[in-house]
Design an enzyme around this catalytic site. Structure first.
Site, PDB file in Angstrom:
ATOM      1  CD  GLU A 144      -2.632   1.415   2.488  1.00  0.00           C
ATOM      2  OE1 GLU A 144      -3.592   0.653   2.632  1.00  0.00           O
ATOM      3  OE2 GLU A 144      -2.307   2.295   3.315  1.00  0.00           O
ATOM      4  CE1 TYR A 152     -10.760   9.335  -4.335  1.00  0.00           C
ATOM      5  CE2 TYR A 152     -11.894   9.685  -2.253  1.00  0.00           C
ATOM      6  CZ  TYR A 152     -11.763   9.931  -3.605  1.00  0.00           C
ATOM      7  OH  TYR A 152     -12.650  10.774  -4.226  1.00  0.00           O
ATOM      8  CB  ALA A 193      -5.625   7.266   4.021  1.00  0.00           C
ATOM      9  CG  HIS A 216      -7.332   2.493  -1.147  1.00  0.00           C
ATOM     10  ND1 HIS A 216      -6.956   2.428   0.173  1.00  0.00           N
ATOM     11  CD2 HIS A 216      -6.629   1.522  -1.783  1.00  0.00           C
ATOM     12  CE1 HIS A 216      -6.065   1.460   0.331  1.00  0.00           C
ATOM     13  NE2 HIS A 216      -5.834   0.893  -0.842  1.00  0.00           N
ATOM     14  NE  ARG A 246     -17.593   4.750   7.903  1.00  0.00           N
ATOM     15  CZ  ARG A 246     -17.667   4.764   9.226  1.00  0.00           C
ATOM     16  NH1 ARG A 246     -18.838   4.558   9.808  1.00  0.00           N
ATOM     17  NH2 ARG A 246     -16.604   4.959   9.966  1.00  0.00           N
ATOM     18  N   GLY A 247     -14.702   5.261   4.579  1.00  0.00           N
ATOM     19  CA  GLY A 247     -13.952   6.446   5.006  1.00  0.00           C
ATOM     20  C   GLY A 247     -14.285   6.756   6.447  1.00  0.00           C
ATOM     21  CE1 TYR A 256     -11.037  -1.366   9.595  1.00  0.00           C
ATOM     22  CE2 TYR A 256     -12.937  -2.388   8.526  1.00  0.00           C
ATOM     23  CZ  TYR A 256     -12.021  -1.349   8.627  1.00  0.00           C
ATOM     24  OH  TYR A 256     -12.096  -0.296   7.743  1.00  0.00           O
ATOM     25  CD  GLN A 287      -6.502  -0.768  10.039  1.00  0.00           C
ATOM     26  OE1 GLN A 287      -5.408  -0.673   9.466  1.00  0.00           O
ATOM     27  NE2 GLN A 287      -7.415   0.178  10.003  1.00  0.00           N
ATOM     28  CD  GLN A 306       4.905   3.468  12.688  1.00  0.00           C
ATOM     29  OE1 GLN A 306       5.608   2.969  13.561  1.00  0.00           O
ATOM     30  NE2 GLN A 306       4.661   2.869  11.542  1.00  0.00           N
TER      31      GLN A 306
HETATM   32  P1  FAD Z   1     -17.816  -0.120   6.587  1.00  0.00           P
HETATM   33  O1  FAD Z   1     -17.599  -1.512   6.134  1.00  0.00           O
HETATM   34  O2  FAD Z   1     -18.924   0.644   5.975  1.00  0.00           O
HETATM   35  O3  FAD Z   1     -17.995  -0.149   8.183  1.00  0.00           O
HETATM   36  C1  FAD Z   1     -17.964   1.062   8.924  1.00  0.00           C
HETATM   37  C2  FAD Z   1     -18.628   0.866  10.274  1.00  0.00           C
HETATM   38  O4  FAD Z   1     -20.027   0.678  10.069  1.00  0.00           O
HETATM   39  C3  FAD Z   1     -18.147  -0.366  11.035  1.00  0.00           C
HETATM   40  O5  FAD Z   1     -18.125  -0.058  12.411  1.00  0.00           O
HETATM   41  C4  FAD Z   1     -19.206  -1.403  10.721  1.00  0.00           C
HETATM   42  O6  FAD Z   1     -19.282  -2.380  11.753  1.00  0.00           O
HETATM   43  C5  FAD Z   1     -20.446  -0.514  10.663  1.00  0.00           C
HETATM   44  N1  FAD Z   1     -21.502  -1.106   9.821  1.00  0.00           N
HETATM   45  C6  FAD Z   1     -21.350  -1.713   8.630  1.00  0.00           C
HETATM   46  N2  FAD Z   1     -22.547  -2.130   8.165  1.00  0.00           N
HETATM   47  C7  FAD Z   1     -23.461  -1.755   9.090  1.00  0.00           C
HETATM   48  C8  FAD Z   1     -24.884  -1.893   9.210  1.00  0.00           C
HETATM   49  N3  FAD Z   1     -25.609  -2.515   8.258  1.00  0.00           N
HETATM   50  N4  FAD Z   1     -25.485  -1.364  10.309  1.00  0.00           N
HETATM   51  C9  FAD Z   1     -24.795  -0.742  11.276  1.00  0.00           C
HETATM   52  N5  FAD Z   1     -23.466  -0.596  11.222  1.00  0.00           N
HETATM   53  C10 FAD Z   1     -22.804  -1.087  10.153  1.00  0.00           C
HETATM   54  N6  FAD Z   1      -9.701   5.461   4.751  1.00  0.00           N
HETATM   55  C11 FAD Z   1      -9.576   6.463   3.854  1.00  0.00           C
HETATM   56  O7  FAD Z   1     -10.088   7.564   4.086  1.00  0.00           O
HETATM   57  N7  FAD Z   1      -8.861   6.285   2.686  1.00  0.00           N
HETATM   58  C12 FAD Z   1      -8.250   5.105   2.383  1.00  0.00           C
HETATM   59  O8  FAD Z   1      -7.616   4.976   1.335  1.00  0.00           O
HETATM   60  C13 FAD Z   1      -8.376   4.023   3.313  1.00  0.00           C
HETATM   61  N8  FAD Z   1      -7.822   2.813   3.035  1.00  0.00           N
HETATM   62  C14 FAD Z   1      -8.023   1.774   3.917  1.00  0.00           C
HETATM   63  C15 FAD Z   1      -7.514   0.515   3.586  1.00  0.00           C
HETATM   64  C16 FAD Z   1      -7.706  -0.561   4.455  1.00  0.00           C
HETATM   65  C17 FAD Z   1      -7.149  -1.917   4.081  1.00  0.00           C
HETATM   66  C18 FAD Z   1      -8.411  -0.385   5.675  1.00  0.00           C
HETATM   67  C19 FAD Z   1      -8.600  -1.536   6.632  1.00  0.00           C
HETATM   68  C20 FAD Z   1      -8.928   0.868   6.003  1.00  0.00           C
HETATM   69  C21 FAD Z   1      -8.747   1.950   5.130  1.00  0.00           C
HETATM   70  N9  FAD Z   1      -9.284   3.212   5.399  1.00  0.00           N
HETATM   71  C22 FAD Z   1      -9.130   4.245   4.507  1.00  0.00           C
HETATM   72  C23 FAD Z   1      -9.986   3.464   6.674  1.00  0.00           C
HETATM   73  C24 FAD Z   1     -11.508   3.225   6.548  1.00  0.00           C
HETATM   74  O9  FAD Z   1     -12.074   4.199   5.712  1.00  0.00           O
HETATM   75  C25 FAD Z   1     -12.084   3.313   7.963  1.00  0.00           C
HETATM   76  O10 FAD Z   1     -11.640   2.231   8.738  1.00  0.00           O
HETATM   77  C26 FAD Z   1     -13.594   3.463   8.042  1.00  0.00           C
HETATM   78  O11 FAD Z   1     -13.915   3.878   9.378  1.00  0.00           O
HETATM   79  C27 FAD Z   1     -14.373   2.206   7.753  1.00  0.00           C
HETATM   80  O12 FAD Z   1     -14.361   1.897   6.419  1.00  0.00           O
HETATM   81  P2  FAD Z   1     -15.052   0.534   5.884  1.00  0.00           P
HETATM   82  O13 FAD Z   1     -15.032   0.593   4.429  1.00  0.00           O
HETATM   83  O14 FAD Z   1     -14.448  -0.636   6.539  1.00  0.00           O
HETATM   84  O15 FAD Z   1     -16.523   0.779   6.441  1.00  0.00           O
END
Ligand code: FAD
Length: 290
Positions: A21, A53, A55, A82, A112-113, A146, A177, A213
């Protein structure tokens, strides 16, 4: 190449996929500086490089598709762009899809972000809501996983149920993660399998470089610190270069153990550091690569 195809091939060969990454460098000449970083990754023959994207609120999302395109077209390495959906409307997503397609992006990590104060949810509340539109547009779509649960979700079983919803929505690979405990990773693997997650999972590894860090990462994502890591921090507190070396060695031991347990992929959080990419790549078996 599509990342689902990459995993299919690696699985057939019974080999572990390797990916890196990187983030769009801040400031001016972003693409030029990204090219320098990625050019050092390419000889390590990663199966793909993913590009973040905006991040951690870095606000550098505009460069993601151009960097992903440069990696695949100039360096011949598959790439993943991303994309976050927090605050995105349907018409804005349509514009993003056009931008990604014009840049030749094939693979997207749908996220989601993190919530930004004052930002309203618009047409996409969760990553699972974004995935079908990206699949429909023809992308190979991945999602985040996660191992210790997302920071906002205390129930690990519920967390993997939501992960399975992302698979059901069309995600064809998962990237985890960062995690410093392989025991946690193996427990996650079992939980995910019980919940019906069948798509390939690549495991996120980030060598720790300094106490600051590590503290930042742990508070941001809720990863736990196992006692061997705490002991290394205590032992090398006053010797930054020995601590960095200990972090690299620890990451390599994690990777070797994961590979010996048959994981489908290792995803290295490189922090744009070619030395990190090189050392971690060295812990993944090389036959047939490059
Ligand atoms: P989701 O899968 O939508 O989950 C978000 C939260 O909502 C979780 O707590 C989940 O349990 C909850 N949830 C999901 N579905 C439901 C439902 N039906 N009802 C109620 N709650 C629900 N961030 C950036 O800004 N840019 C990046 O490039 C970036 N890259 C990443 C790469 C990786 C590999 C990882 C692990 C994270 C990255 N992130 C990045 C961080 C990420 O955006 C955050 O961790 C964010 O808070 C969650 O994103 P998600 O896509 O996992 O969300």
């Amino acid at each position: 190449m599509r990342v689902d195809e990459v995993f299919r091939l690696r699985c057939e060969e019974k080999k572990c996929a390797l990916s890196f990454e990187m983030f769009p460098p801040k400031g001016e000449l972003t693409l030029d500086r990204a090219r320098e970083v990625a050019a050092e990754f390419a000889p390590l023959a990663p199966d793909f490089v993913s590009v973040t994207y905006s991040a951690s609120g870095s606000g550098n999302a505009e460069a993601t598709s151009a960097i992903a395109s440069m990696i695949s077209e100039e360096l011949g390495v598959s790439s993943v762009a991303h994309l976050t959906c927090m605050g995105l409307s349907r018409s804005e997503l349509a514009e993003k899809i056009d931008e990604f397609k014009a840049a030749g992006v094939q693979n997207v990590l749908a996220l989601r972000g993190d919530p930004v104060p004052g930002q309203q949810v618009r047409d996409y509340r969760y990553a699972k809501d974004l995935i079908p539109d990206l699949v429909e547009a023809g992308f190979c779509v991945g999602a985040a996983a996660y191992p210790e649960g997302h920071i906002a979700c205390d129930d690990l079983d519920l967390d993997v149920e939501r992960l399975k919803e992302k698979q059901d929505a069309g995600a064809s690979f998962l990237v985890t993660q960062l995690c410093f405990s392989n025991e946690e990773l193996y427990r996650f693997r079992d939980r995910a399998a019980r919940a019906g997650v069948t798509v390939p999972v690549t495991y996120g590894i980030m060598p720790f470089m300094s106490k600051q860090q590590l503290e930042r990462m742990v508070f941001m994502c809720g990863a736990s610190l196992p006692s061997p890591v705490i002991k290394l921090l205590a032992r090398y507190e006053d010797d930054p270069s020995a601590l960095r070396q200990a972090g690299m060695d620890y990451a390599c031991r994690q990777i070797e153990d994961l590979v010996s347990h048959g994981v489908e992929g290792i995803h290295v959080y490189t922090m744009n550091r070619p030395d990190v990419a090189r050392v971690c790549a060295g812990a993944v078996p090389r036959e047939g690569r490059g």
